[in-house]
Design a protein around this motif. Structure first.
Motif, PDB file in Angstrom:
ATOM      1  N   ARG A  47       0.836  -1.208   0.000  1.00 20.65           N
ATOM      2  CA  ARG A  47       0.000   0.000   0.000  1.00 20.65           C
ATOM      3  C   ARG A  47       0.871   1.257   0.000  1.00 20.65           C
ATOM      4  NH1 ARG A  47      -2.710  -1.288   3.974  1.00 20.65           N
ATOM      5  NH2 ARG A  47      -1.754  -0.059   5.626  1.00 20.65           N
ATOM      6  N   ASP A  48       1.930   1.221   0.771  1.00 22.05           N
ATOM      7  CA  ASP A  48       2.847   2.355   0.865  1.00 22.05           C
ATOM      8  C   ASP A  48       3.510   2.623  -0.491  1.00 22.05           C
ATOM      9  OD1 ASP A  48       4.259   4.244   2.735  1.00 22.05           O
ATOM     10  OD2 ASP A  48       6.002   3.190   1.943  1.00 22.05           O
ATOM     11  N   TYR A  49       3.943   1.568  -1.160  1.00 24.23           N
ATOM     12  CA  TYR A  49       4.610   1.701  -2.461  1.00 24.23           C
ATOM     13  C   TYR A  49       3.642   2.249  -3.507  1.00 24.23           C
ATOM     14  CZ  TYR A  49       8.087   0.506  -6.054  1.00 24.23           C
ATOM     15  OH  TYR A  49       9.020   0.559  -7.067  1.00 24.23           O
ATOM     16  N   LEU A  50       2.405   1.727  -3.518  1.00 29.72           N
ATOM     17  CA  LEU A  50       1.402   2.198  -4.472  1.00 29.72           C
ATOM     18  C   LEU A  50       1.061   3.668  -4.244  1.00 29.72           C
ATOM     19  CD1 LEU A  50      -1.022  -0.868  -4.549  1.00 29.72           C
ATOM     20  CD2 LEU A  50       0.348  -0.016  -6.465  1.00 29.72           C
ATOM     21  N   LEU A  51       0.956   4.059  -2.991  1.00 25.38           N
ATOM     22  CA  LEU A  51       0.651   5.457  -2.676  1.00 25.38           C
ATOM     23  C   LEU A  51       1.778   6.385  -3.125  1.00 25.38           C
ATOM     24  CD1 LEU A  51      -1.012   5.149   0.852  1.00 25.38           C
ATOM     25  CD2 LEU A  51      -2.117   5.853  -1.285  1.00 25.38           C
ATOM     26  N   LYS A  52       3.000   5.932  -2.988  1.00 28.58           N
ATOM     27  CA  LYS A  52       4.137   6.742  -3.427  1.00 28.58           C
ATOM     28  C   LYS A  52       4.178   6.852  -4.949  1.00 28.58           C
ATOM     29  CE  LYS A  52       6.785   5.832   0.748  1.00 28.58           C
ATOM     30  NZ  LYS A  52       7.717   4.931   1.447  1.00 28.58           N
ATOM     31  N   SER A  74      17.095   0.279  -0.644  1.00 30.50           N
ATOM     32  CA  SER A  74      16.117  -0.170  -1.643  1.00 30.50           C
ATOM     33  C   SER A  74      14.735   0.397  -1.358  1.00 30.50           C
ATOM     34  CB  SER A  74      16.042  -1.703  -1.665  1.00 30.50           C
ATOM     35  OG  SER A  74      15.635  -2.197  -0.394  1.00 30.50           O
ATOM     36  N   LEU A  75      14.613   1.158  -0.269  1.00 29.13           N
ATOM     37  CA  LEU A  75      13.324   1.726   0.133  1.00 29.13           C
ATOM     38  C   LEU A  75      13.091   3.075  -0.537  1.00 29.13           C
ATOM     39  CD1 LEU A  75      13.379   0.918   3.962  1.00 29.13           C
ATOM     40  CD2 LEU A  75      12.251  -0.370   2.122  1.00 29.13           C
ATOM     41  N   ILE A  76      11.870   3.273  -1.015  1.00 26.94           N
ATOM     42  CA  ILE A  76      11.469   4.538  -1.617  1.00 26.94           C
ATOM     43  C   ILE A  76      10.774   5.381  -0.546  1.00 26.94           C
ATOM     44  CG2 ILE A  76      10.080   5.662  -3.399  1.00 26.94           C
ATOM     45  CD1 ILE A  76      12.363   4.022  -4.539  1.00 26.94           C
ATOM     46  N   SER A  77      11.351   6.529  -0.216  1.00 25.76           N
ATOM     47  CA  SER A  77      10.757   7.401   0.797  1.00 25.76           C
ATOM     48  C   SER A  77       9.737   8.339   0.145  1.00 25.76           C
ATOM     49  CB  SER A  77      11.850   8.230   1.474  1.00 25.76           C
ATOM     50  OG  SER A  77      12.407   9.155   0.550  1.00 25.76           O
ATOM     51  N   TRP A  78       8.977   9.047   0.986  1.00 27.87           N
ATOM     52  CA  TRP A  78       8.022  10.027   0.463  1.00 27.87           C
ATOM     53  C   TRP A  78       8.771  11.165  -0.230  1.00 27.87           C
ATOM     54  CZ3 TRP A  78       3.150   8.971  -0.230  1.00 27.87           C
ATOM     55  CH2 TRP A  78       2.538   8.002   0.568  1.00 27.87           C
TER      56      TRP A  78
END
Length: 265
Positions: free
Chosen positions: A76-81, A136-140
């Motif tokens: 959900r977090d990835y899709l929102l970003k 590897s994490l995409i931040s806001w």
């Protein structure tokens, strides 16, 4: 017959350059100048959808997992970003294209400068990544920066949408592989939306003639096949290599074009 051959060339150029960080728009404008064959914005934007469909097919399992298990926090977090980056792109594009009446340039000079500056940015981003611990994490923050980068790519042909978005993520200390994946997934709604926008614009102006539809279909199909091969190769390549060779290519092409334009003028 010549027109059909040119269409195949356009499809090949688009398929190779759309996701390699060397600028598809810049190479398509260069191809127009070499072939002396001007194509409509719908054709040039539309065949990009063929390349994006190739990425959709390559990432279908990833996309299926994201949407099927959207309840998971990480999905959900990835899709929102992705959605935030896309919405920033849409807002910027509407401002630039509709309010400022921006139009795709046919001049080679801006393309040459964008290729050259983009090469320098790739060198700097690779240097920066080597001196930070990549994640590897995409931040806001990364999502916002990447969305804004897409708007810049739309304004300056030769920049390369894939290059500037990957570079933007790398400057946020995101790994090369994760940056590329986020950029490519973001391209799916972005480029399909751009193609749909052009289609609606042409429809309001009276629609396409049959010859344009046939040429578009051929260019779309060629770019789809070629892009599938190019993206598969690139995804394997970046697991153990940097983007430096693409920077050298951009630099050589950009400087070469600037020298040629200088002699021409």
């Amino acid at each position: 017959m010549q027109e059909w051959i040119h269409t195949v060339i356009y499809g090949i150029v688009e398929g190779i350059t759309e996701f390699l960080p060397i600028s598809s728009t810049g190479h398509l404008i260069l191809t127009e100048n070499i072939l002396h064959d001007h194509r409509s914005d719908f054709f040039l934007v539309g065949i990009q959808a063929g390349a994006v469909l190739a990425v959709t097919l390559i990432y279908w399992q990833k996309l299926w997992n994201l949407f099927r298990h959207w309840q998971k926090h990480e999905n959900r977090d990835y899709l929102l970003k992705l959605a935030v980056a896309f919405l920033i792109t849409v807002a910027g594009a509407l401002l630039v294209v509709d309010k400022m009446h921006w139009k795709l340039t046919e001049s080679m000079a801006p393309v040459a400068w964008a290729l050259t500056i983009g090469a320098i940015l790739i060198f700097v981003s690779e240097y920066s990544l080597r001196h930070h611990s990549p994640t590897s994490l995409i931040s806001w923050k990364t999502a916002v920066v990447v969305g804004a980068a897409q708007v810049l790519a739309a304004m300056f042909p030769g920049t390369s949408r894939s290059a500037i978005t990957i570079i933007a993520a790398m400057f946020c200390s995101v790994s090369r592989v994760a940056s590329t994946e986020f950029s490519f997934l973001l391209s799916i709604p972005t480029m399909f939306a751009a193609t749909g926008h052009e289609f609606l614009k042409i429809h309001r102006q009276g629609g396409l003639n049959l010859d344009e539809i046939d040429q578009f279909a051929l260019g779309f199909a060629v770019s789809l096949v070629v892009a599938f091969i190019a993206v598969k190769w690139l995804l394997g390549y970046i697991r153990s290599h940097s983007f430096i060779p693409f920077a050298w290519y951009r630099l050589a092409l950009g400087v070469g074009l600037l020298i040629w334009l200088g002699f021409k003028n």
